[in-house]
Design a protein around this motif. Structure first.
Motif, PDB file in Angstrom:
ATOM      1  N   LEU A   1       0.845  -1.197   0.000  1.00 11.42           N
ATOM      2  CA  LEU A   1       0.000   0.000   0.000  1.00 11.42           C
ATOM      3  C   LEU A   1       0.879   1.245   0.000  1.00 11.42           C
ATOM      4  CD1 LEU A   1      -2.728  -0.880   2.644  1.00 11.42           C
ATOM      5  CD2 LEU A   1      -2.806  -1.189   0.164  1.00 11.42           C
ATOM      6  N   VAL A   2       0.527   2.169  -0.869  1.00 15.09           N
ATOM      7  CA  VAL A   2       1.287   3.409  -0.980  1.00 15.09           C
ATOM      8  C   VAL A   2       0.332   4.563  -0.699  1.00 15.09           C
ATOM      9  CG1 VAL A   2       2.521   4.882  -2.597  1.00 15.09           C
ATOM     10  CG2 VAL A   2       2.919   2.426  -2.628  1.00 15.09           C
ATOM     11  N   SER A   3       0.761   5.453   0.187  1.00 18.00           N
ATOM     12  CA  SER A   3      -0.113   6.566   0.570  1.00 18.00           C
ATOM     13  C   SER A   3       0.181   7.793  -0.286  1.00 18.00           C
ATOM     14  CB  SER A   3       0.079   6.897   2.047  1.00 18.00           C
ATOM     15  OG  SER A   3       1.360   7.446   2.252  1.00 18.00           O
ATOM     16  N   GLY A   4      -0.615   8.794  -0.111  1.00 20.04           N
ATOM     17  CA  GLY A   4      -0.456  10.012  -0.912  1.00 20.04           C
ATOM     18  C   GLY A   4       0.424  11.033  -0.229  1.00 20.04           C
ATOM     19  N   ALA A   5       1.579  10.571   0.270  1.00 22.56           N
ATOM     20  CA  ALA A   5       2.428  11.453   1.073  1.00 22.56           C
ATOM     21  C   ALA A   5       3.064  12.541   0.217  1.00 22.56           C
ATOM     22  CB  ALA A   5       3.509  10.636   1.761  1.00 22.56           C
ATOM     23  N   ARG A   6       3.486  13.576   0.896  1.00 27.06           N
ATOM     24  CA  ARG A   6       4.200  14.667   0.235  1.00 27.06           C
ATOM     25  C   ARG A   6       5.537  14.870   0.916  1.00 27.06           C
ATOM     26  NH1 ARG A   6       1.487  17.849  -3.259  1.00 27.06           N
ATOM     27  NH2 ARG A   6      -0.515  16.911  -3.764  1.00 27.06           N
ATOM     28  N   HIS A   7       6.482  15.406   0.135  1.00 29.33           N
ATOM     29  CA  HIS A   7       7.814  15.649   0.698  1.00 29.33           C
ATOM     30  C   HIS A   7       7.721  16.732   1.765  1.00 29.33           C
ATOM     31  CE1 HIS A   7      12.036  16.809   0.930  1.00 29.33           C
ATOM     32  NE2 HIS A   7      12.283  15.585   0.531  1.00 29.33           N
ATOM     33  N   PRO A   8       8.345  16.508   2.920  1.00 30.14           N
ATOM     34  CA  PRO A   8       8.185  17.482   4.006  1.00 30.14           C
ATOM     35  C   PRO A   8       8.737  18.866   3.674  1.00 30.14           C
ATOM     36  CG  PRO A   8       9.793  15.775   4.576  1.00 30.14           C
ATOM     37  CD  PRO A   8       9.098  15.329   3.337  1.00 30.14           C
ATOM     38  N   VAL A   9       9.671  18.964   2.759  1.00 28.66           N
ATOM     39  CA  VAL A   9      10.244  20.276   2.445  1.00 28.66           C
ATOM     40  C   VAL A   9       9.562  20.893   1.229  1.00 28.66           C
ATOM     41  CG1 VAL A   9      12.330  21.494   1.747  1.00 28.66           C
ATOM     42  CG2 VAL A   9      12.459  19.735   3.502  1.00 28.66           C
ATOM     43  N   SER A  10       9.497  20.149   0.148  1.00 28.19           N
ATOM     44  CA  SER A  10       8.995  20.754  -1.082  1.00 28.19           C
ATOM     45  C   SER A  10       7.493  20.595  -1.268  1.00 28.19           C
ATOM     46  CB  SER A  10       9.700  20.128  -2.279  1.00 28.19           C
ATOM     47  OG  SER A  10       9.293  18.773  -2.411  1.00 28.19           O
ATOM     48  N   ARG A  11       6.859  19.718  -0.470  1.00 32.91           N
ATOM     49  CA  ARG A  11       5.441  19.427  -0.576  1.00 32.91           C
ATOM     50  C   ARG A  11       5.085  18.764  -1.897  1.00 32.91           C
ATOM     51  NH1 ARG A  11       4.721  19.646   4.451  1.00 32.91           N
ATOM     52  NH2 ARG A  11       2.893  18.548   3.744  1.00 32.91           N
ATOM     53  N   ARG A  12       6.052  18.260  -2.586  1.00 33.88           N
ATOM     54  CA  ARG A  12       5.752  17.514  -3.814  1.00 33.88           C
ATOM     55  C   ARG A  12       5.353  16.098  -3.428  1.00 33.88           C
ATOM     56  NH1 ARG A  12      10.605  19.601  -6.911  1.00 33.88           N
ATOM     57  NH2 ARG A  12      11.653  17.680  -6.397  1.00 33.88           N
TER      58      ARG A  12
END
Lengths: 406, 650, 245
Positions: free
Chosen positions: C6-17
């Motif tokens: 399972l892969v979540s819809g996470a974002r990079h903590p710095v760039s928010r990508r």
């Protein structure tokens, strides 16, 4: 002009300490504060400052994050303090109107820092009114629950139960006691248990709460882009270091009675075998271990040092100088540029304590320093400091451990 | 027939044998990828490339150039003359044989010079083994030929002796011919072909900017295989280049990783790559082992994995490289070691994800937030609080675009940038930065083999640069300078990029900055590889330092032949352990000059050299020294305003 | 063996990508090492995180495209019911939407699978249809469980580090795209909570010597034996270790 006036005589009288046999009246201004004419207890800013002061040495630092604890500091107008040091006061909640569950992990029967914080947070939810009670729930016996803040304790011996078994058991308890809140630690087995409970009860849960007050709980969401704010729900997990441990009067920790039928322990069919492997400190990584035995410049015999670390059941660590010299592997380096420890205890043998090194052990609760220099920074940091050559202490320790082991 | 009359046939036999043997090698080269080669231009340029470019390098070691002329000259001359001997009239002429004798004499004289480099004790950097035996075969051929031809010249008085010497000459000659594809003599034949079909023909073009021929070449990210897995993944003329290696060991002597005891020797690497295509070393490699050598199986093949503990070369070897190009600069055969290493790294990174554990971190930060240290792009200008640092918004313009680079996140680098910005203000330059739109230039990603990340960053940066107007890009980071100037044009971004040392030297020369002399300090200047060797800029920083009135001392290795600080090519991220650290070695060289200050012009060099512990000269960027001097003049010159100045808070 | 990561819809903590979390990269690498057919699964508006997971060792993936505000759990349940995997691997807490860490538990409940949390190792079990799972506990302890398939596990940060990202693997991997229309799916329940921009709150300071009541002992020049006694006593009193036999 309707402010009531203070009656200085009455104020003075309230400070008066027992005068029997004394030539002149004695006053204790600190013990019982003057009662304002409104009847509202007065704040004592000096004491609040003193309480929130964290370190007593060097630059004063204040921790104002736990406003709740000041409630206990406010001078109470009800009690008249007797001068004789009485037995420690006990907080007894005889007939609680509601319960707040705090689920303890307490590995090895000892409360962890996180467990104490959980009890502290539970007390904030209960408030100081004396209506509610904090109930510590655990799956193995625990010492010291009273001082840590448990009004009630409920120990269900379920060490062998699987996680799903515990969740069912806990559900039974929640259904029979109907606590107002159930607090879990957002860590390890507790975090797992909390989610199992939430899903099995079909009840929402607020996870990894960052701020918890009696009327408000806040947690981060959307990858720390947003936060959710609202009334504390029934099920919550608390983030580590988000609440102060309970610091008030010792609580009763009365045993909460429950019937085994209400909370049966079931086994899990899917799990065919279950084997517990205790951690071997010698092979743990520094970030995982709870006890690090570390060598610095003051250690020259590294065979001895490794033997000692093994005998102490600690994980070997080292300062940067030692690792740079190739005497210990690079993975063993403690400090800002090596590993930042999360363990409970740090035994520093012959380490002076460079700032970067101290950063690495900032989270350690107990520090023991063995060093020849009384003015080393590590001595300042340590709870137990031994001003002695580490090379001499090591064999003595080994010898003592051998004697104890036999 | 006299024994001498067989000599022309011997030469013919040698040519045929060498041809056959070399043919096998050519077939191997053809197993490589296709490459565009302009044969006509290459052939035309061959004499100049050989006599000028190669000679300039060879001549740095006089004993090499001195022996080379008579040996190679004599051998070619004698062989050529002997082929003419097939004409019967000539074969009967004593004069002809005298000429042949003279040619052999020249060759023999050369062989003596060759032998003196190897006997009794070979020079440390030379390979031994078959290379050590090479002069014996040369001597057999030369002396045999000399005596045979000499006797023919005086009328063949001793036919028996002539016959014996003919046999000796034939033995030596045929051995040389037989070794044409595998032995030392291969360097001559492959080397000449390599000069014609060189993969970077523009490096011989002296009119073009040096950086044009040092930038890495991009690859098609949709290709079947990315990077080089097997020898056959190299272009054919790269395989040819590996065969040109003469194992002189100059690269090894210049290699900073080798000096620091990391498991890399450029010579060994090229020898391994040359051997890999034909199934590994058939004879033991005759040079120094890789320092702290990692065990490898040593098995190769044209279509076998090169980089693997089961292959020819251990991964640690290619990750030790700092891409400083010292080996390329020193190579008399014009081999491009760094290209080969990066090509091998590309496969490791892009196809296998097999980067060293610590190098994965910057690459993952690059993917996540375009910055190798995982910092927010918006924080890049934070250091300049209190300084005027205008940010260009799309559509705006400035004369000079200041490219801040990674130094803006580093406390030490920020000091340099501050000094530079203050100099710019003092000189009244119209400058601005890109602000949040400036992504990392991608230098580190590209050197670590992550071409995909580099190309993405290049395109995004070029788009950002295209949205504003400026005349020049100014940067204090030679790595950024090199990438922007020489590697972005392949993606459609061609800019006039200037390094801060050159720019400041310009300002001082134009009188826009008036530094006061900083006398009483001895300094030595450490050339950054990416400025000096990659871009040939060694004069501007020195001119600037001289303008400050500093006593400049040169280290033994300086300018284009300077030694690396150890900070390039992702080597600090890969962090392959060695015996010492490269910056310690370089700092030792700086100390030897007795200078109290090492002047640097690159944030990487600053960080690496400042990381040297113990007593050492202080490390100052040229911009810092200049700003110091400009401030000194500002306080000293207007005497009247001195008091008022002192009242100002610092 | 069929494994779904399972892969979540996470974002990079710095760039928010969009970015894969480290835990999910670890999950992908663990699944790839396990062998069998391994597929990634993501329900959300973009497939960037899946693409990254492919670079960490997954060969194929399924992307259930749903709108941002739609609860992904029903779509995941439907997909997993049809796919019937033996093992489902998830990070211990997905990121990007609610960040509650409840999704794996909700899936396990709906699919009637046992769930094992904080797993650091998965290997095929001795018997057929079983799997051996290593779970991380406090203080470096481990629990080895043999579990009947199917099972859902969540990954602990101490699991083996993820295999580094390989661009070519991400390029070669295939993503099967399926668009799930929001109609017919219940949208996420309205939360009783107010949402507002995140404000960082400092954690409580950890006090040196907390729990030992500020006791600070300095022994100057004791005999080594005395020092040893004191050290062991300190360790035992504070419950760090017990040394008596």
């Amino acid at each position: 002009m309707s402010r009531p006036r203070i009656d200085p005589r009455a104020a003075r009288a309230s400070h008066l300490v027992s005068t029997a046999g004394a030539l002149r009246p004695r006053l204790d201004l600190g013990r019982t504060g003057p009662v304002s004419p409104t009847g509202r207890p007065r704040r004592d800013p000096r004491r609040e400052m003193a309480v929130s002061r964290v370190s007593s040495d060097g630059r004063p630092r204040f921790d104002r994050s736990h406003q709740g604890s000041f409630e206990g500091l406010a001078p109470s107008n009800k009690t008249v303090v007797s001068p004789a040091p009485a037995a420690p006061k006990l907080r007894i909640v005889a007939e609680p109107a509601f319960l707040v569950f705090a689920i303890m992990e307490a590995p090895g029967g000892r409360l962890t820092r996180f467990d104490r914080q959980l009890l502290g947070a539970a007390h904030r939810l209960v408030g100081s009114s004396g209506e509610g009670a904090v109930a510590a729930i655990a799956f193995s016996p625990i010492a010291d629950l009273g001082t840590a803040g448990a009004d009630r304790s409920l120990i269900v011996e379920a060490d062998g139960a699987s996680a799903s078994g515990r969740a069912r058991l806990l559900r039974g308890l929640v259904e029979s006691f109907a606590p107002r809140h159930v607090l879990f630690a957002e860590e390890g087995e507790s975090a797992d248990l909390a989610r199992r409970l939430s899903v099995s009860m079909g009840e929402p849960i607020l996870t990894d709460v960052e701020h918890l007050g009696p009327r408000q709980a806040i947690r981060a969401t959307k990858g720390r882009m947003a936060e959710e704010v609202g009334e504390p729900p029934r099920l919550m997990t608390l983030g580590e270091d988000r609440a102060a441990p309970y610091g008030g009067e010792t609580c009763g920790a009365r045993t909460l009675a429950f019937s085994e039928e209400a909370a049966p322990i079931e086994s899990d069919d899917a799990i065919l075998s279950d084997e517990f492997i205790p951690g071997d400190p010698a092979r743990l990584t520094l970030s995982e271990t709870d006890f690090v035995v570390s060598a610095g410049n003051g250690v020259t015999d590294f065979d001895h040092f490794r033997k000692l670390a093994a005998a102490l059941k600690g994980t070997p660590g080292a300062s940067r100088v030692v690792c740079d010299a190739g005497l210990m592997p690079r993975e063993a380096q403690v400090g800002a540029s090596g590993t930042v420890l999360a363990g409970d205890c740090y035994l520093a043998l012959g380490i002076a304590g460079a700032p970067q090194h101290l950063q690495g052990i900032a989270a350690c609760e107990h520090v023991i320093a063995v060093n020849t220099d009384l003015h080393a920074a590590m001595i300042e940091r340590a709870g137990l400091s031994i001003i002695q050559d580490a090379q001499l202490v090591m064999p003595a320790l080994l010898k003592l451990l051998e004697e104890r082991g036999s | 027939m006299t024994p001498a009359a067989f000599l022309p046939y011997l030469i013919l036999a040698m040519v045929v044998l060498a041809g056959l043997r070399l043919g096998q090698r050519v077939m191997l080269w053809r197993g490589g990828r296709a490459a565009h080669v302009d044969w006509m231009a290459g052939l035309k340029a061959l004499p100049k490339r050989y006599l000028v470019d190669v000679h300039q390098v060879v001549d740095r070691d006089k004993s090499a150039s001195r022996m080379h002329v008579p040996v190679a000259g004599g051998l070619v001359l004698a062989s050529g003359l002997l082929v003419l001997g097939l004409v019967p009239a000539l074969a009967a002429s004593r004069l002809y044989w005298t000429l042949v004798t003279l040619a052999f004499l020249v060759m023999v004289a050369g062989v003596v010079l060759v032998a003196r480099r190897r006997y009794p004790q070979p020079m440390a950097r030379l390979s031994v083994g078959r290379w050590q035996r090479f002069p014996i075969y040369l001597a057999a051929f030369g002396l045999g030929g000399l005596v045979t031809a000499g006797l023919a010249a005086i009328g063949n008085p001793l036919p028996a002796l002539s016959f014996v010497t003919l046999v000796i000459a034939a033995g030596g000659g045929l051995k040389l011919a037989f070794d044409a594809a595998s032995g030392p003599i291969r360097h001559a034949l492959a080397g000449a072909t390599h000069l014609v079909a060189h993969p970077r023909p523009n490096r011989f073009d002296h009119d073009e900017a040096k950086g044009r021929s040092t930038g890495l070449q991009s690859i098609d990210l949709n290709a079947e295989t990315l990077g080089a897995k097997t020898p056959s993944d190299f272009a054919w003329n790269r395989l040819l280049a590996f065969d040109a290696c003469v194992q002189c060991g100059r690269c090894e002597a210049a290699c900073p990783a080798f000096a620091a005891g990391q498991p890399l020797s450029p010579k060994h690497l090229i020898a391994d790559l040359a051997a890999a295509s034909s199934g590994g070393h058939h004879r033991p490699y005759g040079g120094h082992a890789y320092p702290n050598e990692r065990p490898v199986a040593g098995e190769g093949g044209l279509h076998a994995k090169v980089i693997s503990p089961d292959g020819m070369i251990h991964p640690d070897t290619i990750w030790s490289c700092t891409t400083c190009r010292a080996c390329v600069e020193e190579c008399p055969m014009m081999i491009e070691h760094v290209d080969a290493i990066v090509e091998l790294r590309r496969f490791q990174t892009l196809e296998l994800g097999a980067v060293p554990l610590k190098a994965e971190e910057p690459l993952s930060h690059y993917r996540g937030c375009d910055e190798p240290n995982g910092r927010a792009l918006a924080e890049r200008t934070d250091f300049a609080a209190g300084l005027r640092l205008p940010v260009l918004k799309p559509g705006e313009r400035a004369d000079v675009l200041l490219w801040l680079g990674q130094a803006a996140y580093d406390l030490r680098g920020q000091r340099t940038l501050r000094a530079l910005i203050q100099c710019l203000q003092a000189a009244g330059v119209d400058y601005a930065v890109l602000g949040e739109d400036e992504r990392d230039c991608g230098d580190l990603a590209r050197r670590l083999g992550d071409e995909a990340t580099f190309q993405r960053l290049a395109r995004e940066n070029i788009a950002a640069l295209g949205s504003v107007t400026f005349n020049r890009i100014l940067t204090a980071d030679p790595h950024a300078l090199h990438v922007l100037r020489n590697e972005y044009p392949a993606f459609g971004g061609t800019y006039d990029v200037v390094h801060h040392t050159a720019f400041l030297a310009e300002m001082v020369a134009a009188g826009q900055l008036t530094p006061q002399a900083l006398s009483g300090r001895a300094i030595t200047y450490h050339d950054p590889c990416y400025l000096g060797r990659y871009n040939g800029e060694t004069e501007a920083p020195r001119a600037l330092l001289d303008a400050l009135g500093l006593e400049r001392r040169e280290m033994a290795r300086s300018g284009k032949r300077s030694m690396c600080c150890g900070g390039g090519g992702g080597a600090p991220s890969a962090d392959i352990p060695g015996d010492t650290r490269i910056p310690d070695i370089r700092m030792g060289q700086a100390k030897e000059t007795g200078a109290t200050t090492v002047a640097v012009a690159c944030p990487q060099c600053t960080a690496m050299l400042e990381g040297v512990t113990g007593e050492r000269p202080e490390v100052k960027d040229v911009a810092e020294l200049l700003w110091e001097a400009v401030q000194a003049s500002a306080t000293a010159a207007p005497r009247d305003s001195r008091k008022a100045k002192e009242l100002e808070p610092a | 063996m069929k494994t779904v990561v399972l892969v979540s819809g996470a974002r990079h903590p710095v760039s928010r990508r969009p970015a894969l979390t480290r835990l999910e990269a670890q999950a992908a690498s663990l699944a790839a090492k396990l062998g069998g057919t391994v597929r990634g699964l993501h329900a959300g508006p973009s497939d960037d995180q899946l693409r990254e997971a492919l670079g960490h060792g997954l060969g194929e993936a399924d992307w259930l495209e749903i709108e941002d505000r739609v609860d992904p759990v029903p779509a995941l349940i439907d997909h997993l019911k049809a796919a019937a995997p033996d093992i489902v691997i998830a990070g211990r807490r997905g990121e990007g939407t609610g960040d509650t860490g409840l999704v794996p538990y909700a899936l396990a409940e709906a699919l009637d699978m046992p769930i094992i949390a904080d797993v650091v190792g998965v290997s095929p079990g001795a018997g057929s249809g079983t799997v051996s799972i290593e779970q991380a506990l406090k203080k470096g302890a481990r629990r080895r469980l043999v579990v009947q398939l199917p099972v859902l596990v969540t990954i602990h940060p101490l699991a083996p580090p993820p295999s580094p990202f390989a661009f070519a693997a991400a390029r070669r991997g295939t993503i099967r795209h399926e668009r799930i229309e929001a109609t017919g799916l219940p949208t996420a329940k309205p939360s009783p909570f107010v949402e507002r921009p995140y404000r960082a709150r400092p954690k409580m300071m950890r006090q040196a010597g907390a729990g030992q009541a500020g006791e600070k002992a300095v022994l100057v020049g004791p005999t080594p034996e005395e020092a040893a006694e004191r050290i062991l006593a300190f360790l035992e009193d504070n419950g760090i270790r017990r040394y008596s036999a």
